[in-house]
Scaffold this active site. Structure first.
Site, PDB file in Angstrom:
ATOM      1  N   LYS A 130       0.879  -1.170   0.000  1.00  0.00           N
ATOM      2  CA  LYS A 130       0.000   0.000   0.000  1.00  0.00           C
ATOM      3  C   LYS A 130       0.919   1.224   0.000  1.00  0.00           C
ATOM      4  O   LYS A 130       1.638   1.475   0.965  1.00  0.00           O
ATOM      5  CB  LYS A 130      -0.899   0.024   1.225  1.00  0.00           C
ATOM      6  CG  LYS A 130      -1.778   1.276   1.291  1.00  0.00           C
ATOM      7  CD  LYS A 130      -2.426   1.448   2.650  1.00  0.00           C
ATOM      8  CE  LYS A 130      -3.070   2.823   2.733  1.00  0.00           C
ATOM      9  NZ  LYS A 130      -3.549   3.137   4.106  1.00  0.00           N
ATOM     10  N   GLY A 191      -7.338   9.557  10.102  1.00  0.00           N
ATOM     11  CA  GLY A 191      -7.517   9.678  11.546  1.00  0.00           C
ATOM     12  C   GLY A 191      -8.521  10.713  11.992  1.00  0.00           C
ATOM     13  O   GLY A 191      -8.713  10.922  13.196  1.00  0.00           O
ATOM     14  N   ALA A 218      -9.335   5.769   4.708  1.00  0.00           N
ATOM     15  CA  ALA A 218      -9.145   6.912   5.614  1.00  0.00           C
ATOM     16  C   ALA A 218     -10.412   7.736   5.801  1.00  0.00           C
ATOM     17  O   ALA A 218     -11.174   7.952   4.869  1.00  0.00           O
ATOM     18  CB  ALA A 218      -8.014   7.829   5.146  1.00  0.00           C
ATOM     19  N   GLY A 219     -10.607   8.185   7.039  1.00  0.00           N
ATOM     20  CA  GLY A 219     -11.691   9.098   7.361  1.00  0.00           C
ATOM     21  C   GLY A 219     -12.887   8.476   8.036  1.00  0.00           C
ATOM     22  O   GLY A 219     -13.737   9.185   8.587  1.00  0.00           O
ATOM     23  N   ASN A 240      -8.345   2.079  10.340  1.00  0.00           N
ATOM     24  CA  ASN A 240      -7.514   1.767  11.493  1.00  0.00           C
ATOM     25  C   ASN A 240      -8.002   2.511  12.732  1.00  0.00           C
ATOM     26  O   ASN A 240      -8.512   1.928  13.692  1.00  0.00           O
ATOM     27  CB  ASN A 240      -6.058   2.101  11.198  1.00  0.00           C
ATOM     28  CG  ASN A 240      -5.104   1.739  12.336  1.00  0.00           C
ATOM     29  OD1 ASN A 240      -3.935   2.042  12.286  1.00  0.00           O
ATOM     30  ND2 ASN A 240      -5.589   1.095  13.386  1.00  0.00           N
ATOM     31  N   THR A 241      -7.896   3.845  12.713  1.00  0.00           N
ATOM     32  CA  THR A 241      -8.214   4.644  13.892  1.00  0.00           C
ATOM     33  C   THR A 241      -9.657   4.475  14.339  1.00  0.00           C
ATOM     34  O   THR A 241      -9.944   4.525  15.544  1.00  0.00           O
ATOM     35  CB  THR A 241      -7.924   6.131  13.626  1.00  0.00           C
ATOM     36  OG1 THR A 241      -6.594   6.266  13.124  1.00  0.00           O
ATOM     37  CG2 THR A 241      -8.048   6.953  14.896  1.00  0.00           C
TER      38      THR A 241
END
Length: 289
Positions: A130, A191, A218-219, A240-241
């Site tokens: 990635k 994040g 993301a987001g 992830n976050t």
């Protein structure tokens, strides 16, 4: 839970396990198996890809990944102990069970990202990568030109490249021309947890990108964000976050698993048409007077 007649599922690969209640034995209920999720010729059952950063411990990471149902797990090459001389994140991820996707998080130039990708392959992580090339430190927005350059070089070296990018269709087309195996636009800054901020661009990408998978990266902040991404037609979601930063990461991981399944099922089912005025749920014909 959505029940679909097997006749409607015929175009898809699906399990033969069916609901056994009287009268509905011809229905299949495992929505994850409606159709395969394929990236560069490799099939995955889960459309959720998870990261491994920001957890309190390696043990929590392992349990959260298990709860998410994900099969592909991304790890930052620059943030793991590759020589295994001391405890490493890799000690908590079963490489026989999960498909590892190294990433180049923390890179700010194409050259740096290329070097980190090569390092990940040399130590035996994977020849998949990635690619992340950050262009702005505060927003962590991608440097798209550097991302295209890194993608082109690594594809020529035999890598399967999944690039983190903007939601710009022009950039997406250039990445595909460079050999990208997927397009991974951000839904919002990394994040941030704000959810998809530019729905129109994701819709445009979905309509125009058909040769490779579209994965929102993301987001995402909560389960409804993941569902929305899938309802817009994304082939998968990477996060992830949203899981690691939750008050209960394990429970959130499970929520995300179901959110992705529900969003995909809703997209495949096709939502009802929106109307300005009400329409009675029950027909007026035959009403007792």
């Amino acid at each position: 839970m959505v029940l679909r007649p097997r006749a409607l599922l015929a175009p898809y690969q699906h399990s033969r396990r069916a609901h056994t209640c009287a009268g509905v034995s011809d229905y299949n209920v495992d929505m994850r198996e409606m159709e395969p999720f394929v990236i560069a010729g490799r099939q995955f059952r889960s459309r959720l890809i998870v990261g491994t950063g920001k957890y309190k411990s390696g043990e929590e990471t392992a349990v959260a990944i298990e709860a998410s149902g994900a099969e592909m797990v991304t790890v930052a090459v620059r943030r793991v102990n590759l020589d295994r001389s001391k405890e490493s994140l890799l000690d908590h991820i079963d490489a026989k069970k999960y498909f590892l996707l190294p990433n180049t998080a923390g890179c700010y130039t194409a050259e740096d990202a290329i070097r980190v990708a090569r390092l990940g392959r040399e130590v035996g992580l994977s020849d998949w990568v990635k690619i992340e090339v950050i262009g702005d430190e505060r927003t962590l927005y991608p440097d798209v030109q550097a991302t295209i350059e890194a993608t082109r070089v690594l594809v020529k070296e035999g890598f399967t490249v999944l690039p983190y990018t903007s939601d710009d269709i022009v950039v997406a087309k250039k990445l595909i021309d460079a050999g990208a195996a997927a397009i991974m636009p951000l839904g919002a800054p990394i994040g941030s947890g704000m959810g998809i901020q530019n729905v129109a661009n994701i819709r445009i990408l979905r309509e125009m990108i058909t040769s490779v998978p579209l994965i929102v990266d993301a987001g995402v902040g909560t389960a409804s964000d993941a569902t929305i991404a899938m309802e817009l037609g994304a082939d998968g979601v990477l996060m992830n976050t949203a899981i690691a930063g939750a008050q209960d990461p394990i429970l959130m991981a499970e929520a995300m698993k179901h959110a992705v399944i529900a969003g995909r099922a809703a997209y495949m089912a096709g939502r009802m048409q929106k109307k300005l005025y009400a329409t009675a749920s029950s027909p007026l014909e035959g009403v007792l007077k």
